[in-house]
Each structure stands twice: as structure tokens, then as C-alpha cells.
Design an enzyme around this catalytic site. Structure first.
Site, PDB file in Angstrom:
ATOM      1  N   LYS A  66       0.861  -1.192   0.000  1.00  0.00           N
ATOM      2  CA  LYS A  66       0.000   0.000   0.000  1.00  0.00           C
ATOM      3  C   LYS A  66       0.883   1.223   0.000  1.00  0.00           C
ATOM      4  O   LYS A  66       1.972   1.219   0.580  1.00  0.00           O
ATOM      5  CB  LYS A  66      -0.876   0.023   1.264  1.00  0.00           C
ATOM      6  CG  LYS A  66      -2.098   0.872   1.117  1.00  0.00           C
ATOM      7  CD  LYS A  66      -3.129   0.138   0.288  1.00  0.00           C
ATOM      8  CE  LYS A  66      -4.432   0.877   0.171  1.00  0.00           C
ATOM      9  NZ  LYS A  66      -5.450  -0.011  -0.433  1.00  0.00           N
TER      10      LYS A  66
HETATM   11  P1  NAD Z   1     -12.627   7.878  -3.212  1.00  0.00           P
HETATM   12  O1  NAD Z   1     -11.573   8.857  -2.899  1.00  0.00           O
HETATM   13  O2  NAD Z   1     -13.050   7.701  -4.607  1.00  0.00           O
HETATM   14  O3  NAD Z   1     -13.928   8.230  -2.345  1.00  0.00           O
HETATM   15  C1  NAD Z   1     -13.874   8.361  -0.952  1.00  0.00           C
HETATM   16  C2  NAD Z   1     -15.234   8.823  -0.470  1.00  0.00           C
HETATM   17  O4  NAD Z   1     -15.193   8.887   0.955  1.00  0.00           O
HETATM   18  C3  NAD Z   1     -15.610  10.227  -0.958  1.00  0.00           C
HETATM   19  O5  NAD Z   1     -16.999  10.270  -1.196  1.00  0.00           O
HETATM   20  C4  NAD Z   1     -15.248  11.100   0.224  1.00  0.00           C
HETATM   21  O6  NAD Z   1     -15.981  12.319   0.269  1.00  0.00           O
HETATM   22  C5  NAD Z   1     -15.637  10.181   1.376  1.00  0.00           C
HETATM   23  N1  NAD Z   1     -15.026  10.522   2.636  1.00  0.00           N
HETATM   24  C6  NAD Z   1     -13.731  10.833   2.880  1.00  0.00           C
HETATM   25  N2  NAD Z   1     -13.574  11.117   4.179  1.00  0.00           N
HETATM   26  C7  NAD Z   1     -14.791  10.971   4.762  1.00  0.00           C
HETATM   27  C8  NAD Z   1     -15.282  11.124   6.074  1.00  0.00           C
HETATM   28  N3  NAD Z   1     -14.479  11.501   7.064  1.00  0.00           N
HETATM   29  N4  NAD Z   1     -16.589  10.867   6.304  1.00  0.00           N
HETATM   30  C9  NAD Z   1     -17.414  10.503   5.297  1.00  0.00           C
HETATM   31  N5  NAD Z   1     -17.006  10.343   4.039  1.00  0.00           N
HETATM   32  C10 NAD Z   1     -15.713  10.579   3.778  1.00  0.00           C
HETATM   33  O7  NAD Z   1     -12.151   6.490  -2.560  1.00  0.00           O
HETATM   34  P2  NAD Z   1     -12.580   5.014  -2.968  1.00  0.00           P
HETATM   35  O8  NAD Z   1     -11.614   4.533  -3.963  1.00  0.00           O
HETATM   36  O9  NAD Z   1     -14.039   4.965  -3.240  1.00  0.00           O
HETATM   37  O10 NAD Z   1     -12.251   4.242  -1.614  1.00  0.00           O
HETATM   38  C11 NAD Z   1     -13.190   4.170  -0.549  1.00  0.00           C
HETATM   39  C12 NAD Z   1     -12.819   3.021   0.364  1.00  0.00           C
HETATM   40  O11 NAD Z   1     -12.795   1.821  -0.427  1.00  0.00           O
HETATM   41  C13 NAD Z   1     -11.423   3.130   1.001  1.00  0.00           C
HETATM   42  O12 NAD Z   1     -11.472   2.561   2.291  1.00  0.00           O
HETATM   43  C14 NAD Z   1     -10.561   2.288   0.086  1.00  0.00           C
HETATM   44  O13 NAD Z   1      -9.418   1.786   0.731  1.00  0.00           O
HETATM   45  C15 NAD Z   1     -11.543   1.179  -0.269  1.00  0.00           C
HETATM   46  N6  NAD Z   1     -11.180   0.471  -1.490  1.00  0.00           N
HETATM   47  C16 NAD Z   1     -11.128   1.107  -2.693  1.00  0.00           C
HETATM   48  C17 NAD Z   1     -10.757   0.391  -3.829  1.00  0.00           C
HETATM   49  C18 NAD Z   1     -10.713   1.019  -5.207  1.00  0.00           C
HETATM   50  O14 NAD Z   1     -10.473   0.286  -6.169  1.00  0.00           O
HETATM   51  N7  NAD Z   1     -10.945   2.310  -5.365  1.00  0.00           N
HETATM   52  C19 NAD Z   1     -10.467  -0.970  -3.731  1.00  0.00           C
HETATM   53  C20 NAD Z   1     -10.558  -1.601  -2.489  1.00  0.00           C
HETATM   54  C21 NAD Z   1     -10.916  -0.859  -1.384  1.00  0.00           C
END
Ligand code: NAD
Length: 428
Positions: free
Chosen positions: A118
Site C-alpha cells: 500500500k
Molecule cells: P474515493 O476517494 O473515490 O472516495 C472516498 C469517499 O469517501 C468520498 O466520497 C469522500 O468524500 C468520502 N469521505 C472521505 N472522508 C470521509 C469522512 N471523514 N466521512 C465521510 N465520508 C468521507 O475512494 P474510494 O476509492 O471509493 O475508496 C473508498 C474506500 O474503499 C477506502 O477505504 C478504500 O481503501 C476502499 N477500497 C477502494 C478500492 C478502489 O479500487 N478504489 C479498492 C478496495 C478498497
């Protein structure tokens, strides 16, 4: 949530973070069930390598600002390290190391020939202009350059980064190596060698696992209700997939607030709004509450889809859901986990629930390596098959050994890594 790390006298600094302690607590629970050899456990309880870098950029106002970047590589027994890059203001070395460990388990659980890593930069992504974001990404790529590569460690998007950042990483790495190297990163735009469906894959995978869980608990998805905390890449595509199945999404939260409509939110309109405005601030058709308040709205399916550690001992007793689909990494603290199990909430643990992203990243890497690209239907079918098979392995282990789904998922994954480590032996 800030996790202060007090660097001790040259010992393992990551271990002092609450996020890493929570990862260890999950690991130890699974290691106990497996009766894991302590020699293997001692290797798996720590990352193999952590790189901490300074990332200077010139801000639009002319001043130079230096950010801290990380790349943690937990274990590469199964194959090259693989893991996303996160931009978040609270991230620290412990959280990055915990997330790297979770990637090792995720790849092993799904059966991918990849290890766990990561990366992160401690920065608020919303504070960066387009130019600043590009500079930061390019300089970070140059700094971690010595430890990444298509056969070594392959980054991908995570919170705060997207396909645009991956194109910059690919370009920076390629410029420095004198040849186009699309396979150094996944989650790229399709035109730059990305895979169709990568963008949608994490959210879609979340919903495949929800379908499996619904079957297990006897919930008919059509007409059921869902709430999502987080409306970025994962949250938006999961919400769209849920709506396609007739699920009423009654609340979503993002960094700007919580948005509720008991009659059902207009998710396609909110998707477009969030795309244009970066957050849901000012969107129509919903009542406004605090972002964390969405977690306690009664619903059938709750999907944390943002930051970690949002379901804690402090709010767990107020949660009212049948299925907790952990889209986000590490959304539930161990004390809250115990309460949810007691309450009979069906938990789809993060390493299973959100594994769709790394699965299609793997497909992208494979396709890039052979310069031959599959159709959307082929990818969707392969994704569905791999995730549903992983779901079955977890369900069967949980039933046979009478353990929680989280422990079962970790056990299936750790047992796989353990087998491979034994076969490979110790180079010493
Ligand atoms: P992203 O940046 O596209 O979106 C993050 C979202 O979370 C946004 O809507 C943001 O406004 C919101 N957010 C941030 N801080 C916040 C808070 N304090 N309270 C409420 N909302 C908040 O990120 P993503 O890629 O959608 O990732 C989201 C989660 O999914 C993370 O935990 C990430 O590790 C996990 N994840 C993502 C992927 C991927 O392929 N993108 C894969 C596996 C896991």
C-alpha cells in the site's frame, strides 16, 4: 482520525499505530484458529519493507511545500506486491502498513498470484489543484521508483486517487525507464492500457458479495434498503449496482455531509453531481445530516465506503442493519466487531467485500502483459466467478470451524500464504 505515531528508539514504528494494532488483532485471532507456526507468524506480523519519502512540490502560490509519502510492502510470497495509493490528510505509516497487510490477505483469499502493498501521501486531496496533484504524483512516483515495477510492485488507485493519477504514474515511470511501461500500474484509463470495468469493479464486486450474503440470510434485494457511507469510486458504483437490483438507497454520506431521503435517493443524479462538484455539497432531493450519522440509519444493507474505523464501540449499539458490507478497508474496530457478531449482523469482511478492485487490477495487469484485451462481458464473468468462489470458501470455513466471517476470511488467506512460504522455505 489522526493516529499519532511516536517513533521509539529505532524499533518498528508502524507497530505503535492503532490501525496496525487492529490489523494484528485480526491476524492473531486467525493465527490462533489455524494454530499457525510461530515462525511463520513472526514473519507475517510485520511488513517486509517500508519506504518513507519526502515529496516536495511548488504550490500554485509559488511556495514549496513538502509532503510525506509512504510505500509499505507486506509480503510477496505469492507474487509481486500489489496495492493502491491513498491521498489522505490523516494517513500514517501504521495505517499504510496495516492496509498493506490486508492486501496480502485479499490477494491470497481470491487466489491471485500477487502479494500485498500500500502507498500513501499525507495530504488532503481536495486541497490540491490539478497542477499540484500532478506534480505531487510524479515526484512521489520518482521517489518510490526504486521499489516499484511491473514485476516488483504494481500500484493502483485508492481513496483520493483515480485513473488520472495512474496515468501520471505510468508516464513518469515510463519516462524514467526509457520505454512505455503500462504494466507498472493498474487502474489506468482504458486509452492508456487500462482495462474496461476496472473503474466500476470494486463497487460491482461489493454488490456481488452482497447478493451472496442476501441469499445466505434470506433477504430479497428487490425492495430492500441500503445506506452508503462514502460516495467516491467504490460508493457510487456500488450504489448504482444496488439500484439496478431494485434496492432503495435511502442515505449516502461523503466528506461534506450525510444525505437522506426515505423514499429513495436519485443515485444517477447524485453520481453526476458528485462527478462535477467533487462532493455532494449542495445536491438536491435529500435532507442533510452529519456524515457519520448515516451509519446509524436503520436499513437492510449498510456499506461503509470511505475511511476506516468508523464503526466503533461508541456507535456500534446504534447500528440497525442486517448485512454489513465492508466496502471500505478496516471500517470496523475489533470491539465493535464483537458486538455486531453478538447482534447477529451478517458481516462481509473487507478483504472479501472490496476484493473486486484488485481482481480486475490483476486482469488489467495480465492483459497489459500480453497486449490482448478481453471484453467487458468476459471480465465481468471472471470477476463474478472469482468473488463468488472466494465467498463460498469463507462461508464454508466459517461454518465448519464455527468462527466469524472475518476470522474465516483471514484464515483462508493466511493458510494459503503459509503453504506457499513453507514450500519456498527461508532464504537466510
Ligand atoms: P474515493 O476517494 O473515490 O472516495 C472516498 C469517499 O469517501 C468520498 O466520497 C469522500 O468524500 C468520502 N469521505 C472521505 N472522508 C470521509 C469522512 N471523514 N466521512 C465521510 N465520508 C468521507 O475512494 P474510494 O476509492 O471509493 O475508496 C473508498 C474506500 O474503499 C477506502 O477505504 C478504500 O481503501 C476502499 N477500497 C477502494 C478500492 C478502489 O479500487 N478504489 C479498492 C478496495 C478498497
Amino acid at each position: 482520525m489522526s493516529h499519532a505515531v511516536s517513533p521509539p528508539n529505532g524499533e518498528a514504528i508502524w507497530e505503535h499505530s492503532p490501525a496496525y494494532q487492529r490489523a494484528l488483532s485480526n491476524f492473531d485471532a486467525a493465527a490462533d484458529v489455524l494454530n499457525l507456526d510461530p515462525n511463520t507468524a513472526s514473519r507475517l506480523r510485520r511488513p517486509e519493507r517500508i519506504m518513507i519519502v519526502s515529496v516536495p512540490i511548488r504550490r500554485d502560490n509559488g511556495k514549496i511545500e513538502v509532503f510525506t509519502g509512504y510505500r509499505a510492502q507486506h509480503n510477496d510470497s505469492l507474487g509481486p506486491y500489489k496495492g493502491g495509493i491513498r491521498y489522505h490528510q490523516d494517513v500514517d505509516v501504521g495505517e499504510v502498513s496495516a492496509l498493506a497487510m490486508s492486501m496480502t490477505w485479499k490477494c491470497a483469499l481470491v487466489g491471485l498470484p500477487l502479494g500485498g502493498a500500500k502507498g500513501a501521501i499525507r495530504v488532503d486531496p481536495l486541497s490540491l489543484s490539478y497542477t499540484e496533484s500532478q506534480q505531487l504524483t510524479r515526484r512521489y512516483t520518482a521517489e518510490i521508483g526504486p521499489i516499484i515495477g511491473p514485476e516488483v510492485d504494481i500500484p493502483a488507485p485508492d481513496m483520493g486517487t483515480n485513473e488520472r493519477h495512474m496515468a501520471w504514474i505510468m508516464d513518469t515511470y515510463s519516462q524514467r525507464h526509457g520505454r512505455a511501461t503500462p504494466e507498472v500500474v493498474t487502474g489506468k484509463p482504458v486509452d492508456v492500457g487500462g482495462s474496461v470495468l476496472r473503474t466500476e469493479s470494486t463497487g460491482r464486486g461489493v454488490v456481488y458479495t452482497i447478493e451472496e450474503a442476501a441469499g445466505e440470510v434470506g433477504l430479497t434485494l428487490k425492495g430492500s434498503t441500503a445506506v452508503l457511507h462514502g460516495f467516491g469510486n467504490l460508493g457510487t458504483y456500488a450504489a448504482l449496482e444496488l439500484v439496478k437490483r431494485g434496492v432503495k438507497v435511502i442515505a449516502v454520506g461523503d466528506v461534506s455531509g450525510g444525505y437522506v431521503n426515505e423514499k429513495g435517493l436519485d443515485i444517477p443524479a447524485m453520481f453526476d453531481y458528485a462527478r462535477t462538484h467533487r462532493t455532494l455539497e449542495g445536491c438536491a432531493g435529500a435532507d442533510r445530516i452529519g456524515p457519520e450519522d448515516v451509519l446509524t440509519i436503520p436499513c437492510d444493507v449498510l456499506v461503509p465506503a470511505a475511511i476506516g474505523h468508523v464503526i466503533t464501540g461508541a456507535n456500534v449499539n446504534k447500528l440497525r442493519c442486517r448485512i454489513l458490507a465492508e466496502g471500505a478497508n478496516g471500517p470496523t474496530t475489533p470491539d465493535a466487531d464483537v458486538v455486531l457478531q453478538r447482534q447477529g449482523v451478517h458481516i462481509i469482511p473487507d478483504i472479501l467485500c472490496n476484493a473486486g478492485g484488485v481482481t480486475v487490477s490483476y486482469f488489467e495487469w495480465v492483459q497489459g502483459g500480453m497486449n490482448f484485451f478481453w471484453s467487458e462481458d468476459e471480465i465481468d464473468q471472471r470477476l463474478s466467478n472469482l468473488l463468488r468462489a472466494a465467498y463460498s470458501r469463507v462461508r464454508d470455513f466459517a461454518r465448519e470451524r464455527n468462527v466469524s466471517t472475518r476470522t474465516a476470511a483471514n484464515c483462508v488467506a493466511i493458510a494459503k500464504v503459509d503453504r506457499v512460504m513453507r514450500l519456498r522455505g527461508l532464504y537466510a
